[in-house]
Write a protein that holds these residues in place. Structure first.
Motif, PDB file in Angstrom:
ATOM      1  N   LEU A 192      81.106  96.496  53.772  1.00 18.80           N
ATOM      2  CA  LEU A 192      80.601  95.866  52.614  1.00 18.80           C
ATOM      3  C   LEU A 192      81.644  95.038  52.035  1.00 18.80           C
ATOM      4  O   LEU A 192      81.140  93.840  51.345  1.00 18.80           O
ATOM      5  N   ILE A 193      82.881  95.238  52.092  1.00 20.99           N
ATOM      6  CA  ILE A 193      83.986  94.447  51.619  1.00 20.99           C
ATOM      7  C   ILE A 193      83.976  93.201  52.352  1.00 20.99           C
ATOM      8  O   ILE A 193      84.044  92.045  52.051  1.00 20.99           O
ATOM      9  N   GLU A 194      83.748  93.424  53.934  1.00 23.75           N
ATOM     10  CA  GLU A 194      83.431  92.001  54.737  1.00 23.75           C
ATOM     11  C   GLU A 194      82.579  91.351  54.252  1.00 23.75           C
ATOM     12  O   GLU A 194      82.570  89.950  54.175  1.00 23.75           O
ATOM     13  N   CYS A 195      81.466  92.191  54.119  1.00 26.36           N
ATOM     14  CA  CYS A 195      80.070  91.259  53.653  1.00 26.36           C
ATOM     15  C   CYS A 195      80.627  90.538  52.387  1.00 26.36           C
ATOM     16  O   CYS A 195      80.165  89.114  52.271  1.00 26.36           O
ATOM     17  N   ALA A 196      81.047  90.879  51.464  1.00 26.28           N
ATOM     18  CA  ALA A 196      81.223  90.382  50.115  1.00 26.28           C
ATOM     19  C   ALA A 196      82.167  89.008  50.399  1.00 26.28           C
ATOM     20  O   ALA A 196      81.946  87.990  50.217  1.00 26.28           O
ATOM     21  N   MET A 197      83.446  89.167  51.219  1.00 29.39           N
ATOM     22  CA  MET A 197      84.253  88.235  51.388  1.00 29.39           C
ATOM     23  C   MET A 197      83.400  87.044  52.317  1.00 29.39           C
ATOM     24  O   MET A 197      83.904  85.864  51.979  1.00 29.39           O
ATOM     25  N   MET A 198      82.848  87.320  53.403  1.00 29.83           N
ATOM     26  CA  MET A 198      82.417  86.469  54.085  1.00 29.83           C
ATOM     27  C   MET A 198      81.175  85.752  53.534  1.00 29.83           C
ATOM     28  O   MET A 198      81.204  84.510  53.772  1.00 29.83           O
ATOM     29  N   VAL A 199      80.321  86.474  52.790  1.00 27.07           N
ATOM     30  CA  VAL A 199      79.273  85.909  52.036  1.00 27.07           C
ATOM     31  C   VAL A 199      79.952  84.581  50.827  1.00 27.07           C
ATOM     32  O   VAL A 199      79.563  83.537  50.931  1.00 27.07           O
ATOM     33  N   GLY A 200      81.123  84.874  50.298  1.00 25.37           N
ATOM     34  CA  GLY A 200      81.800  84.136  49.565  1.00 25.37           C
ATOM     35  C   GLY A 200      81.968  82.874  50.191  1.00 25.37           C
ATOM     36  O   GLY A 200      81.952  81.817  49.770  1.00 25.37           O
ATOM     37  N   ALA A 201      82.793  83.309  51.247  1.00 26.80           N
ATOM     38  CA  ALA A 201      83.374  82.060  52.215  1.00 26.80           C
ATOM     39  C   ALA A 201      82.185  81.251  52.592  1.00 26.80           C
ATOM     40  O   ALA A 201      82.150  79.728  52.529  1.00 26.80           O
ATOM     41  N   ILE A 202      81.090  81.684  53.066  1.00 30.19           N
ATOM     42  CA  ILE A 202      79.876  81.051  53.526  1.00 30.19           C
ATOM     43  C   ILE A 202      79.320  80.079  52.438  1.00 30.19           C
ATOM     44  O   ILE A 202      79.104  78.851  52.717  1.00 30.19           O
ATOM     45  N   LEU A 203      78.997  80.862  51.636  1.00 28.62           N
ATOM     46  CA  LEU A 203      78.281  80.035  50.491  1.00 28.62           C
ATOM     47  C   LEU A 203      79.221  78.743  49.884  1.00 28.62           C
ATOM     48  O   LEU A 203      78.907  78.008  49.481  1.00 28.62           O
ATOM     49  N   GLY A 204      80.792  79.355  49.835  1.00 32.14           N
ATOM     50  CA  GLY A 204      81.700  78.037  49.279  1.00 32.14           C
ATOM     51  C   GLY A 204      81.772  77.005  50.556  1.00 32.14           C
ATOM     52  O   GLY A 204      82.635  75.919  49.979  1.00 32.14           O
ATOM     53  N   GLY A 205      81.231  77.096  51.783  1.00 29.12           N
ATOM     54  CA  GLY A 205      81.609  75.885  52.594  1.00 29.12           C
ATOM     55  C   GLY A 205      82.473  76.083  53.541  1.00 29.12           C
ATOM     56  O   GLY A 205      83.162  75.149  54.152  1.00 29.12           O
ATOM     57  N   ALA A 206      83.068  77.517  53.684  1.00 32.73           N
ATOM     58  CA  ALA A 206      84.329  77.462  54.447  1.00 32.73           C
ATOM     59  C   ALA A 206      84.063  76.969  56.077  1.00 32.73           C
ATOM     60  O   ALA A 206      82.505  77.111  56.380  1.00 32.73           O
ATOM     61  N   SER A 207      84.796  76.907  56.926  1.00 34.64           N
ATOM     62  CA  SER A 207      84.538  76.801  58.445  1.00 34.64           C
ATOM     63  C   SER A 207      84.443  77.861  59.025  1.00 34.64           C
ATOM     64  O   SER A 207      84.700  79.163  58.400  1.00 34.64           O
ATOM     65  N   GLU A 208      83.874  77.920  60.348  1.00 36.92           N
ATOM     66  CA  GLU A 208      83.884  79.121  61.100  1.00 36.92           C
ATOM     67  C   GLU A 208      85.056  79.976  61.195  1.00 36.92           C
ATOM     68  O   GLU A 208      85.098  81.182  60.899  1.00 36.92           O
ATOM     69  N   GLU A 209      86.113  79.128  61.345  1.00 37.96           N
ATOM     70  CA  GLU A 209      87.589  79.666  61.551  1.00 37.96           C
ATOM     71  C   GLU A 209      87.874  80.251  60.143  1.00 37.96           C
ATOM     72  O   GLU A 209      88.357  81.669  60.218  1.00 37.96           O
ATOM     73  N   GLN A 210      87.527  79.931  59.093  1.00 39.76           N
ATOM     74  CA  GLN A 210      87.993  80.533  57.876  1.00 39.76           C
ATOM     75  C   GLN A 210      87.127  81.661  57.565  1.00 39.76           C
ATOM     76  O   GLN A 210      87.777  82.598  56.911  1.00 39.76           O
ATOM     77  N   ILE A 211      85.832  81.397  57.797  1.00 41.58           N
ATOM     78  CA  ILE A 211      84.910  82.579  57.590  1.00 41.58           C
ATOM     79  C   ILE A 211      85.513  83.723  58.359  1.00 41.58           C
ATOM     80  O   ILE A 211      85.734  85.207  57.701  1.00 41.58           O
ATOM     81  N   ARG A 212      85.886  83.874  59.753  1.00 45.83           N
ATOM     82  CA  ARG A 212      86.510  84.810  60.470  1.00 45.83           C
ATOM     83  C   ARG A 212      87.885  85.350  59.786  1.00 45.83           C
ATOM     84  O   ARG A 212      88.249  86.515  59.772  1.00 45.83           O
ATOM     85  N   THR A 213      88.535  84.406  59.048  1.00 45.96           N
ATOM     86  CA  THR A 213      89.801  85.047  58.358  1.00 45.96           C
ATOM     87  C   THR A 213      89.540  85.659  57.303  1.00 45.96           C
ATOM     88  O   THR A 213      90.208  86.721  57.002  1.00 45.96           O
ATOM     89  N   ALA A 214      88.703  85.327  56.394  1.00 51.95           N
ATOM     90  CA  ALA A 214      88.064  86.069  55.467  1.00 51.95           C
ATOM     91  C   ALA A 214      87.649  87.598  55.854  1.00 51.95           C
ATOM     92  O   ALA A 214      88.003  88.380  55.239  1.00 51.95           O
TER      93      ALA A 214
END
Ligand code: FPP
Ligand code: MG
Length: 300
Positions: A190-212
């Motif tokens: 769920l914590i991964e979900c939170a940070m990934m969704v934040g990154a996705i909506l904010g426009g992060a790249s695929e690599e940045q989403i993985r790092t998040a």
């Protein structure tokens, strides 16, 4: 950021997060109002609002401007988290009487309504998040990906998977690998979900989403180990829920496995690994890094 200015800032950001989350709660009217009251009771009971806060802070690493899509997903993840707490406390699971400093939902509204309130929150979370498809920003592709993540991480290969192993293995011999699976899925997902969704909506790249996701995984593990530690060391008053619950439920925890000292050291190590990953993402990461560090010192 020094300690006291961080604490002040944290309180203010939790208040903002709280205001965003409650905005999306249902009105308590109609013949179905008992379930609506039970849902709102559980969400409004408070809590650290960590998941929507982490979502928002991760979003800000990539985008300075906020929009309604972010707010809808923040509310949705807190609803999903709250449903998981209501169901976790049920007599069939942990059978706990207190949560977030209040009587658990099933004690106030009955077991039937608590089950329905959990179901209601899970479903309503998706109703609220799906409203973001109708918005011009941030666009269908990002909202679609965020929805997929919101469905997958709390699901059968995520939180529900972890909870399943937890229920089945409670009171039994367990390997460290099984315990890690439980922690990574039951709490980490769920914590991964939170940070990934934040990154996705904010426009992060695929690599940045993985790092998040990787940073969140470390934060999640550190958070759950700290939860195991607090179950032994904290008081019911500060925690807002019963302590020694793991012992009562014959749960093998990270502390029983590793000992208190090693558990505390691992929390610090995981947190500093998470900080390195967040540093690599750059952006406005000062508060998020301070928050990650703060979580290792939390007492509730
Ligand atoms: C406390 O969060 C909760 C956890 C550490 C996670 C425990 C996992 C579950 C209850 C999963 C249950 C899953 C199902 C499917 C029933 P917190 O300390 O952030 O709580 P707060 O929001 O009240 O502060
Ligand atoms: Mg529990």
């Amino acid at each position: 950021m020094n300690n006291s200015s961080f604490e002040t800032e944290l309180r203010s950001r939790i208040r903002d997060t709280e205001a965003i989350v409650v905005r999306y709660l249902p009105e308590e009217t109609g013949y179905n109002r008992t379930v609506l009251r039970a849902m709102n009771y559980a969400v409004r009971a408070g809590g650290k609002r960590l998941r929507p806060l982490l979502m928002r802070e991760t979003y800000h690493l990539f985008c300075p401007e906020e929009g309604e899509a972010l707010y809808r997903f923040m509310a949705a993840i807190e609803m999903i988290h709250t449903y998981s707490l209501i169901h976790d406390d049920l007599p069939a699971l942990d059978n706990d009487d207190y949560r977030r400093g209040r009587k658990t939902t099933h004690l106030v509204f009955g077991e039937d309504m608590a089950i329905l309130a959990g179901d209601g929150l899970l479903n309503y979370a998706f109703e609220v998040a799906a409203g973001a498809f109708r918005l011009a920003e941030p666009g269908l592709a990002r909202v679609g990906r965020a929805m997929e993540t919101l469905a997958a991480k709390p699901g059968i290969y995520g939180m529900i998977g972890g909870q399943t192993a937890d229920v089945e293995l409670t009171g039994k011999e367990m390997t460290l690998e099984q315990l890690q699976y439980i922690h990574e899925h039951k709490t980490g997902a769920l914590i991964e979900c939170a940070m990934m969704v934040g990154a996705i909506l904010g426009g992060a790249s695929e690599e940045q989403i993985r790092t998040a996701e990787a940073a969140a995984s470390k934060i999640g593990m550190a958070f759950q180990i700290q939860d195991d530690i607090l179950d032994v060391t904290a008081t019911e008053e500060t925690l807002g829920k019963p302590v020694r619950s793991d012992e009562k439920n014959q749960k093998v925890t990270y502390v029983t496995f590793m000992g208190m000292e090693r558990a505390a050291r691992d929390v610090r190590e995981l947190s500093s690994e998470a900080v390195s990953l967040l540093e690599s993402l750059g952006g406005e990461n000062g508060f998020l890094i301070a928050l990650t560090d703060h979580l290792t010192r939390r007492d509730r």
